[in-house]
Design an enzyme around this catalytic site. Structure first.
Site: not given
Ligand SMILES: Cc1ncc(COP(=O)(O)O)c(C=O)c1O
Length: 385
Positions: A202, A182, A328
């Site tokens: 990501s 994030q 949810c």
């Molecule tokens: C803080 C955090 N870590 C990891 C992920 C996972 O990433 P990915 O969707 O690429 O697996 C997310 C996705 O929502 C995230 O917000």
């Protein structure tokens, strides 16, 4: 026939709209430039060169060396790979320290390791969602394999004191991993002076398509591959590379680097104006998270007396998209583990929504969303009396 309502997308911590420039950059690798990067002829070399360019673009955003980046399928894979490599580095270290507010990529991996006999110390957070460095200091031991703390929380936007935590980990001789999924592109990150071992990111939180991520592995860190197979990614991640998505991630990082300062100012203004509009027009609203250390694009609000699922559904009908910040499952809406860890009651957690913005938002749509939310909160509260 009424015209379809325009979508107002306020859920950019869930995923982001793909940037047209990113799509344009990746398109040739889905069509004419289809060579396998491991093939020795020109078509293959073209793909290999594109991957290397992307590696340099990611490294430029993180301020590290290109050789310290490997491409993965997701933030989740990157985090799994980091944790599994850290525990493989020294089998005598069977202890991991992490927080209660991590993403499930970390939480579930640590829970799985707990079942295999690893000891996990789950650090709590205060009412702002902040971790206390003194708790970290106390938790780290000579048999600790890894300290894993996210850079910024996905639900509240709270930014953790990463430099301070890294300094503690260094002093105690413990590997450090951060889930920066994030944080990337939203706040400046400089890895070449930070000295951490692993960082996960990501693509789809960065205006890049889903299904691609990257893992930073410090050049001095011994790495045990998570995916075994071919010799791709310098023997660190087997499997023929997802060339088009890797090119897309590189482009998204380049754009983030070029635009970050300007766009994050604009997004911060959006967030603050939107928040102020809701706080001014609705009574009994509370901001969740550390307002002094928060991602510029995130706000998490409790609307007391309002069921967030009901509000979410009414907003959905108006094509205004945000998130309840809670899992949810089949109609039962479980309160967010993050808000619960902050000491927020189940009822209040079930009255909370997360709004997360991007530079694709406009001032007008945020005004419209704030007006609709105000009307709907009042409507739900009136129904309850
Ligand atoms: C803080 C955090 N870590 C990891 C992920 C996972 O990433 P990915 O969707 O690429 O697996 C997310 C996705 O929502 C995230 O917000």
């Amino acid at each position: 026939m009424s015209l379809p309502l325009p979508v107002i997308y306020l859920d950019n911590n869930a995923t982001t709209q793909t940037d047209p420039a990113v799509v344009e950059a990746m398109l040739p690798y889905l069509t004419v430039r289809y060579g396998n990067p491991s093939s020795p002829y020109a078509l293959g070399k073209e793909s290999a060169t594109a991957i290397q360019t992307a590696r340099e673009q990611v490294a430029a955003l993180l301020r590290c060396e290109a050789a310290e980046i490997i491409f993965t399928s997701s933030g989740t894979e990157s985090t799994n790979a980091a944790i599994m490599s850290a525990i493989a580095a020294d089998p005598d270290r069977q202890h991991i320290v992490t927080t209660r507010v991590e993403h499930s990529a970390t939480l579930k991996t640590c829970e799985m390791l707990a079942k295999r006999g690893y000891e996990i110390t789950w650090l709590g957070v205060d009412s702002k969602g902040q971790v206390n460095p003194r708790d970290v200091e106390k938790a780290l031991r000579s048999d600790t394999a890894l300290l894993s703390v996210m850079w910024a929380n996905n639900e509240t936007g709270t930014i953790f004191p990463i430099s301070e935590l890294v300094e503690i980990a260094h002093r105690k001789g413990v590997y450090f991993h951060t889930d920066a999924v994030q944080a990337i592109g939203k706040i400046p990150i400089t890895l070449n002076t930070l000295g951490i071992q692993f960082l996960s990111l990501s693509g789809h939180k960065l205006h890049c398509p889903k299904g691609v991520g990257a893992l930073y592995i410090n050049k001095k860190t011994r790495f045990t591959p998570f995916l075994i197979g071919g010799s791709q990614e310098n023997n660190k991640r087997g499997g023929t590379e997802n060339v088009a998505s890797i090119v897309a991630l590189g482009k998204a990082c380049e754009l983030a680097r070029e635009r970050a300062a300007m766009e994050n100012e604009k997004i911060l203004h959006f967030r603050n104006t939107f928040e102020a509009a809701l706080l001014n027009s609705i009574s009994d609203v509370k901001i969740n998270g550390d307002v002094d250390h928060r991602l510029p694009n995130t706000t998490n609000l409790t609307f007391n007396g309002v069921d967030s699922e009901a509000l979410l559904m009414l907003l959905d009908e108006r094509q205004i998209y945000c998130s309840a910040g809670s899992a949810c499952t089949s109609g039962s809406h479980a309160p967010s583990h993050v808000l619960k860890a902050m000491g927020i009651s189940d009822t209040q957690a079930r009255s909370s929504l997360r709004f997360s913005f991007s530079h694709f938002n406009t001032e007008t749509e945020l005004q419209q969303a704030a007006e609709q939310i105000t009307l709907l909160v009042k409507k739900i509260r009136n129904l309850a009396v």
